[in-house]
Design an enzyme around this catalytic site. Structure first.
Site, mmCIF file in Angstrom:
data_model
loop_
_atom_site.group_PDB
_atom_site.id
_atom_site.type_symbol
_atom_site.label_atom_id
_atom_site.label_comp_id
_atom_site.label_asym_id
_atom_site.label_seq_id
_atom_site.Cartn_x
_atom_site.Cartn_y
_atom_site.Cartn_z
ATOM 1 N N SER A 194 0.883 -1.106 -0.046
ATOM 2 C CA SER A 194 0.029 -0.083 -0.054
ATOM 3 C C SER A 194 0.939 1.181 0.021
ATOM 4 O O SER A 194 1.814 1.535 -1.073
ATOM 5 C CB SER A 194 -0.866 -0.150 1.212
ATOM 6 O OG SER A 194 -2.012 0.843 1.042
ATOM 7 N N GLU A 322 -8.939 -5.131 -4.722
ATOM 8 C CA GLU A 322 -8.435 -3.867 -3.798
ATOM 9 C C GLU A 322 -9.361 -3.002 -3.020
ATOM 10 O O GLU A 322 -9.287 -2.752 -1.847
ATOM 11 C CB GLU A 322 -7.508 -3.138 -4.719
ATOM 12 C CG GLU A 322 -6.112 -3.743 -5.100
ATOM 13 C CD GLU A 322 -5.136 -4.000 -4.156
ATOM 14 O OE1 GLU A 322 -5.352 -3.470 -2.901
ATOM 15 O OE2 GLU A 322 -3.999 -4.416 -4.556
ATOM 16 N N HIS A 418 -7.704 -5.612 -0.325
ATOM 17 C CA HIS A 418 -6.589 -4.710 -0.199
ATOM 18 C C HIS A 418 -6.023 -5.235 1.196
ATOM 19 O O HIS A 418 -6.814 -5.413 2.270
ATOM 20 C CB HIS A 418 -6.905 -3.250 -0.103
ATOM 21 C CG HIS A 418 -5.419 -2.566 0.016
ATOM 22 N ND1 HIS A 418 -4.793 -2.426 -0.933
ATOM 23 C CD2 HIS A 418 -5.393 -1.423 1.112
ATOM 24 C CE1 HIS A 418 -3.600 -1.459 -0.510
ATOM 25 N NE2 HIS A 418 -4.066 -1.243 0.776
#
Length: 536
Positions: A194, A322, A418
């Site tokens: 990330s 995600e 995610h």
């Protein structure tokens, strides 16, 4: 944080680092050293300064507890968690080593955690490096870096990108010290997810980071990089929440753990600034690395296209779904309206006519699906893919993966969302925040997938080969991680074609004619009291 290590019987390991001797602990056969400072505390006269070399100490320094984290935004209760650990030694490293003897020559993996550049601390249980170090026979290093206003706010009188400079300082500590912990400073791999993946992309473009790592693993690269004008304008709005200017002189008087509240207050109202700040305001992203022309000369995609990372072996990838986690957090899962989907396409899809191309490429997609696709592609999936493509096109070696395994938690509602890769890579399937994705008791399927991913990551760190072919711009072969992993052509071909010609430019200040944060507050009758800080 003051989390102490669980110690096994036997003598506690001691290592002589450059600054002095540290005494750690042992945990399941791995030597663990926590909370070793790699720079002076960035407070007082050093507030908002570039990291400064740590002073040495005499005697033996205990290294059994994580150092205090930097001030945090309020997401997921991170602000309260950070305040449980008093102290200002924010800039510290942690080391897990299967063989902490000089000359062992083990590969080194340095983790850079994510958190949207506003939160993140190395002491979270999901980042415990013990299992990865033990099973992969590697030295694992984690560390803290400044986030939010402290690390990425564009403040007058301070260097930009202080969080990135912290990362460079941590890597310099690794270069200078890791041999004493059994690591090989010539075989350092950075890996992160990330904002950590975005940080690694930035490091690839930074002259200051050259030579500090040989390989890089960028997971779910956050693709936001700000122009100085945009970053300065957002910083002005943030400081205005306190009735202050975005200067070192003004902000240094605000206690560090109170300052993130200003960022939180601004984030809660960023939708009011969409016409001026554009996409970051729409996605509520107040801080990101700044392409300032010096510390960060150009965007990572431009740097790699120009050959900056040609000598770095790269592994990069993303999860399939995600956006799903964020949609669930905001209560929109299964509830996205046609208007919300249309707005997402309008703000995020690439021009020209990105919205039309999405609807043409996914003719049966409902609003939920379109919303998820464009958010996933804009923020993580396409920035990750384009990083690999830039590296490959410039003649560098890169390997690509996609995680498509559906997380079993919450009945599979999160999909391959995610953050799912983090517990799988570290092998910490039943601890920390990601445990909700895996379920209360990790299944044999989850354990097997985690073992495969850990083996790929550590093999790449050791030899540059994760176990599948390198990516090229013709075949585009990637490793798909699922219950039955397979190598195939890149699965998200429709999205790839939509974004094929997009360059991921620096995000600009969109509308200079709209009032600045200071003028807007004044015109609304709000006091601008520079001499009296307040906390929202």
């Amino acid at each position: 944080m003051t989390v102490a290590a669980s110690e096994s019987s036997g003598p506690r390991p001691e290592v002589r680092a450059v600054a002095g001797v540290v005494r750690g602990s042992r945990d399941a056969g791995v030597a663990v050293f926590r909370g070793i400072p790699f720079a002076e505390p960035p407070v007082g006269a050093l507030r908002f300064a570039a990291p400064q070399p740590v002073r040495g100490w005499s005697g033996v320094r205990e290294a059994v507890s994580y150092g205090p984290p930097p001030p945090q935004a309020g997401h997921f209760g991170m602000d309260a968690l950070s305040q449980e650990a008093p102290g200002d030694d924010w800039l510290s490293v942690n080391v897990w080593s299967p063989d902490p003897t000089p000359g062992a020559g083990l590969p080194v993996m340095v983790w850079i955690q994510g958190g949207a550049y506003v939160f993140g601390m190395s002491g979270l249980p999901e980042y415990d490096g013990g299992r990865l170090a033990r099973d992969g026979d590697v030295v694992v290093v984690t560390f803290n870096y400044r986030v939010g206003i402290e690390g990425f706010g564009q403040i007058e009188g301070a260097p930009p990108n202080r969080g990135l400079l912290d990362q460079v300082a941590a890597l310099e500590w690794v270069r200078d010290n890791i041999r004493a912990f059994g690591g090989d400073p010539e075989r350092v791999t950075v890996f992160g997810q990330s904002a950590g993946g975005g940080s690694i992309a930035a490091l690839l473009a930074m002259d200051r980071a050259a030579g500090l790592f040989r390989r890089a693993i960028a997971q779910s690269v956050q693709g936001t990089f700000f122009s100085p004008d945009l970053a300065s304008d957002i910083a002005a709005a943030c400081a205005a929440e306190l009735g202050l200017r975005p200067t070192v002189t003004d902000l240094s008087g605000v206690p560090p753990h109170q300052l993130p509240a200003a960022g939180d207050a601004l984030s809660a109202r960023m939708d009011q600034w969409v016409e001026r700040w554009g996409q970051p305001a729409y996605r509520t992203i107040p801080f990101s690395p700044v392409v300032d022309g010096d510390i960060l000369p150009v965007t990572p995609w431009q740097a790699l296209s120009d050959g900056a990372g040609r000598d770095i072996e790269l592994l990069v990838g993303h999860t399939r779904d995600e956006q799903r986690l964020f949609t669930a957090i905001t209560g929109l899962l299964g509830e996205v309206s046609e208007e919300q989907a249309a707005a997402a396409l309008r703000f995020l899809a690439p021009s020209p006519d990105g919205a039309g191309r999405y609807r043409h490429a996914f003719p049966t997609a409902d609003p939920d699906r379109l919303y998820e696709l464009v958010h996933s592609d804009w923020l993580f999936r396409m920035p990750s893919l384009h990083l690999a493509q830039a590296q490959a096109a410039a003649g560098g070696r890169t390997h690509v993966y996609e995680l498509t395994w559906t997380a079993p938690g919450m009945g599979g509602a999160f999909g391959a969302c995610h953050g799912l890769d983090v517990p799988l890579v570290f092998g910490n399937l039943d601890r920390g925040r990601p445990a909700m994705l895996i379920g209360e008791a990790p299944s044999p399927e989850a354990e097997a997938l985690s073992a495969r991913m850990r083996a790929a990551w550590t093999s790449f760190a050791a030899h540059g080969d994760p176990g599948w072919p390198a990516y090229d711009t013709e075949q585009r072969l990637v490793q798909v991680f699922d219950t039955r992993p397979a190598v195939s052509a890149y699965p998200e071909e429709a999205s790839r074609l939509i974004w094929r010609d997009h360059t991921f430019p620096v995000l600009p200040l969109v509308d200079r004619q709209r009032p600045t944060a200071r003028n807007a507050a004044a015109s609304a009758g709000a006091p601008i009291a520079y001499d009296r800080p307040r906390v929202c």
